[in-house]
Design a protein around this motif. Structure first.
Motif, PDB file in Angstrom:
ATOM      1  N   TYR A 125      -3.180  -7.673  -0.608  1.00  0.00           N
ATOM      2  CA  TYR A 125      -4.598  -7.930  -1.322  1.00  0.00           C
ATOM      3  C   TYR A 125      -5.254  -9.172  -0.612  1.00  0.00           C
ATOM      4  N   LEU A 126      -4.569  -9.724   0.487  1.00  0.00           N
ATOM      5  CA  LEU A 126      -5.444 -10.667   1.272  1.00  0.00           C
ATOM      6  C   LEU A 126      -6.230  -9.846   2.374  1.00  0.00           C
ATOM      7  N   GLN A 127      -7.224 -10.450   2.767  1.00  0.00           N
ATOM      8  CA  GLN A 127      -8.255  -9.899   3.665  1.00  0.00           C
ATOM      9  C   GLN A 127      -7.618 -10.037   5.258  1.00  0.00           C
ATOM     10  N   SER A 128      -6.886 -11.282   5.273  1.00  0.00           N
ATOM     11  CA  SER A 128      -6.527 -11.493   6.703  1.00  0.00           C
ATOM     12  C   SER A 128      -5.003 -11.213   7.253  1.00  0.00           C
ATOM     13  N   VAL A 129      -4.686 -10.130   6.548  1.00  0.00           N
ATOM     14  CA  VAL A 129      -2.997  -9.719   6.742  1.00  0.00           C
ATOM     15  C   VAL A 129      -3.188  -9.334   8.335  1.00  0.00           C
ATOM     16  N   ASN A 130      -1.977  -9.697   9.053  1.00  0.00           N
ATOM     17  CA  ASN A 130      -1.822  -9.142  10.430  1.00  0.00           C
ATOM     18  C   ASN A 130      -0.773  -8.324  10.566  1.00  0.00           C
ATOM     19  N   ILE A 131      -0.980  -7.122  10.660  1.00  0.00           N
ATOM     20  CA  ILE A 131       0.252  -6.070  11.002  1.00  0.00           C
ATOM     21  C   ILE A 131       1.206  -6.367  12.024  1.00  0.00           C
ATOM     22  N   VAL A 183       8.388  -5.863   1.435  1.00  0.00           N
ATOM     23  CA  VAL A 183       7.856  -5.686   0.097  1.00  0.00           C
ATOM     24  C   VAL A 183       6.367  -5.771   0.330  1.00  0.00           C
ATOM     25  N   ILE A 184       5.628  -4.972   0.159  1.00  0.00           N
ATOM     26  CA  ILE A 184       4.120  -4.937   0.435  1.00  0.00           C
ATOM     27  C   ILE A 184       3.350  -4.649  -1.042  1.00  0.00           C
ATOM     28  N   HIS A 185       2.834  -5.917  -1.449  1.00  0.00           N
ATOM     29  CA  HIS A 185       1.998  -5.736  -2.777  1.00  0.00           C
ATOM     30  C   HIS A 185       0.699  -5.231  -2.218  1.00  0.00           C
ATOM     31  N   ASN A 186       0.231  -4.309  -2.944  1.00  0.00           N
ATOM     32  CA  ASN A 186      -1.133  -3.628  -2.642  1.00  0.00           C
ATOM     33  C   ASN A 186      -1.056  -3.218  -1.249  1.00  0.00           C
ATOM     34  N   ILE A 187      -0.314  -1.840  -0.738  1.00  0.00           N
ATOM     35  CA  ILE A 187      -0.452  -1.560   0.557  1.00  0.00           C
ATOM     36  C   ILE A 187      -1.732  -0.775   0.744  1.00  0.00           C
ATOM     37  N   ASP A 188      -2.646  -0.799  -0.637  1.00  0.00           N
ATOM     38  CA  ASP A 188      -4.133  -0.074  -0.553  1.00  0.00           C
ATOM     39  C   ASP A 188      -5.062  -1.252  -0.208  1.00  0.00           C
ATOM     40  N   GLY A 189      -4.422  -2.699  -0.079  1.00  0.00           N
ATOM     41  CA  GLY A 189      -5.594  -3.556  -0.223  1.00  0.00           C
ATOM     42  C   GLY A 189      -6.691  -3.616   0.843  1.00  0.00           C
ATOM     43  N   PRO A 190      -7.673  -4.422   0.560  1.00  0.00           N
ATOM     44  CA  PRO A 190      -8.746  -4.427   1.510  1.00  0.00           C
ATOM     45  C   PRO A 190      -8.226  -4.753   2.963  1.00  0.00           C
ATOM     46  N   GLY A 191      -7.300  -5.410   3.251  1.00  0.00           N
ATOM     47  CA  GLY A 191      -6.912  -5.782   4.695  1.00  0.00           C
ATOM     48  C   GLY A 191      -6.061  -4.828   5.176  1.00  0.00           C
ATOM     49  N   LEU A 192      -5.393  -3.687   4.556  1.00  0.00           N
ATOM     50  CA  LEU A 192      -4.713  -2.828   5.096  1.00  0.00           C
ATOM     51  C   LEU A 192      -5.314  -1.237   5.152  1.00  0.00           C
ATOM     52  N   ARG A 193      -6.526  -0.915   4.501  1.00  0.00           N
ATOM     53  CA  ARG A 193      -6.904   0.318   4.285  1.00  0.00           C
ATOM     54  C   ARG A 193      -7.287   1.113   5.449  1.00  0.00           C
ATOM     55  N   ASP A 194      -7.529   0.276   6.530  1.00  0.00           N
ATOM     56  CA  ASP A 194      -8.242   1.036   7.719  1.00  0.00           C
ATOM     57  C   ASP A 194      -7.037   2.120   8.325  1.00  0.00           C
ATOM     58  N   SER A 195      -7.360   2.997   9.043  1.00  0.00           N
ATOM     59  CA  SER A 195      -6.338   4.004   9.630  1.00  0.00           C
ATOM     60  C   SER A 195      -5.400   3.300  10.536  1.00  0.00           C
ATOM     61  N   ASP A 196      -5.780   2.389  11.445  1.00  0.00           N
ATOM     62  CA  ASP A 196      -4.942   1.822  12.488  1.00  0.00           C
ATOM     63  C   ASP A 196      -3.684   1.018  11.589  1.00  0.00           C
ATOM     64  N   ASN A 197      -4.195   0.090  10.836  1.00  0.00           N
ATOM     65  CA  ASN A 197      -3.098  -0.566   9.830  1.00  0.00           C
ATOM     66  C   ASN A 197      -2.066   0.361   9.315  1.00  0.00           C
ATOM     67  N   GLN A 198      -2.538   1.520   8.767  1.00  0.00           N
ATOM     68  CA  GLN A 198      -1.690   2.660   7.884  1.00  0.00           C
ATOM     69  C   GLN A 198      -0.749   3.043   8.793  1.00  0.00           C
ATOM     70  N   GLN A 199      -1.287   3.711  10.087  1.00  0.00           N
ATOM     71  CA  GLN A 199      -0.524   4.134  11.052  1.00  0.00           C
ATOM     72  C   GLN A 199       0.984   3.202  11.424  1.00  0.00           C
ATOM     73  N   LEU A 200       0.473   2.006  11.524  1.00  0.00           N
ATOM     74  CA  LEU A 200       1.351   0.989  12.192  1.00  0.00           C
ATOM     75  C   LEU A 200       2.317   0.926  11.060  1.00  0.00           C
ATOM     76  N   LEU A 201       2.036   0.792   9.682  1.00  0.00           N
ATOM     77  CA  LEU A 201       2.779   0.610   8.714  1.00  0.00           C
ATOM     78  C   LEU A 201       3.868   1.969   8.545  1.00  0.00           C
ATOM     79  N   ALA A 202       3.251   2.856   8.755  1.00  0.00           N
ATOM     80  CA  ALA A 202       3.996   4.373   8.532  1.00  0.00           C
ATOM     81  C   ALA A 202       5.086   4.385   9.832  1.00  0.00           C
TER      82      ALA A 202
END
Length: 362
Positions: free
Chosen positions: A115-121, A180-199
């Motif tokens: 849920y934080l904006q500054s998450v660095n994957i 453990v990822i609280h709000n994997i759909d949070g504003p700092g994680l919603r872009d495609s690049d971050n989701q690809q890295l998480l996947a």
């Protein structure tokens, strides 16, 4: 003829209706503007919201506690290679952290506040690799076979880190890190690049994911391959009806003036959600700042020495994970010391720090 008369009557009624709308009285526009709304100070609004007595508090705690009966089922699903995706109305932060702290004690757990904006994957992936290496070292009597990965992961490419997380570690096939990822759909994680890295991280053999979602369109973040092959989600409907206190702490309030800084009240909310060791590490920094008000801050090396002496951290990696969380929440910041070294400080006044320490000590 009768049908035509009805149509003429309806046409006349419609025409008169729109003519009335165009008359002088209805054409007047309101002189009120959105900027005329008298907004309250953000600190006052947050304080009022924080002091609200939650309704049905006992029922909410009982509901969250009732999910403990399925904790072993969730662990079984994780060990089978599934990722756990929690959805339902209410904050799932307390539920997921209770599951991790009571059931996953044999494994390393890394908490990511999406849920934080500054998450660095990329930093998260490096931290996962560090935890996995420490876990494997702890299980082996000798560490000679791990000499190939002694180089810091922060200096490696992301592909090399993924190769380590997905590699076969001989007899340590039972080792994995639960992220453990609280709000994997949070504003700092919603872009495609971050989701690809998480996947890609979730698809690694030594990584398991436990995540929560709250956005109605969260499923649009992933394609079929990500859902069924990489994340391999096993979805659980776990409504808690708990308020989103921590998750909304750093979101701007609509009815408040913007631009207000961090306050002791919001900082206390965040600190109370952290582990006791993390709170103790923060106290070391805050107490040092109160004792040395004329200095720029506390040297990171001094912080590590004190935390080791007090048995608050076991390694530099653990301390760095606490500091990253503090910085993400803007509880602690860094600046250059007069001798050129980085130092840590709390961006609050001395009075606010004293008030904060009193609140988290209660």
């Amino acid at each position: 003829m009768e049908i035509n008369d009805v149509e003429d009557e309806d046409f006349g009624f419609s025409r008169n209706y729109f003519l009335a709308k165009e008359s002088g009285t209805s054409a007047k526009k309101s002189a009120h503007k959105l900027c005329d709304i008298d907004l309250v100070a953000e600190e006052e609004l947050r304080t009022t919201a924080f002091d609200l007595i939650p309704k049905h508090d006992k029922e909410v705690k009982a509901l969250i506690g009732s999910y403990r009966s399925v904790y072993q089922e969730w662990v079984f699903e994780l060990r089978c290679g599934f990722g756990l995706l929690m959805y339902g109305f209410g904050s799932k932060k307390t539920l997921i952290e209770d599951f991790a702290s009571t059931t996953l004690t044999e494994y390393s757990v890394l908490v990511v506040n999406g849920y934080l904006q500054s998450v660095n994957i990329k930093q998260v992936i490096v931290a996962v690799a560090e935890l996995l290496r420490d876990q494997i070292k702890g299980k082996r009597k000798t560490t000679g076979s791990l000499s190939k990965v002694e180089q810091p992961f922060s200096s490696k490419s992301i592909e090399d880190v993924f190769a380590f997380l997905d590699g076969s570690v001989e007899e340590e096939n039972d080792s994995f890190v639960c992220v453990v990822i609280h709000n994997i759909d949070g504003p700092g994680l919603r872009d495609s690049d971050n989701q690809q890295l998480l996947a890609r991280m979730a698809a690694c053999s030594h990584v398991q994911i436990v995540a929560s979602i709250d956005h109605v369109n969260a499923s649009l973040l992933w394609d079929k391959k990500m859902v069924h092959t990489q994340f391999n989600w096993c979805c659980h409907h776990v409504p808690t009806f708990a308020p989103y206190k921590v998750e909304t702490t750093f979101f701007p309030l609509i009815l408040a003036h913007s631009g207000s800084g961090q306050t002791a009240k919001t900082a206390a909310i965040v600190l109370q959600s952290l582990t006791p060791n993390a709170q103790s590490v923060f106290k070391v920094i805050a107490e040092y700042q109160l004792a040395h008000p004329d200095e720029e801050g506390m040297a990171a090396s001094d912080l590590y020495t004190i935390c080791r002496e007090r048995f608050l951290v076991s390694s530099q990696v653990t301390l760095n994970s606490h500091l990253t969380e503090f910085k993400d929440h803007e509880l602690v910041k860094t600046r250059k010391h007069s001798d050129g070294h980085d130092c840590l400080y709390v961006p609050l006044t001395s009075e606010a720090i004293q008030k904060l320490l009193m609140e988290i000590s209660q």
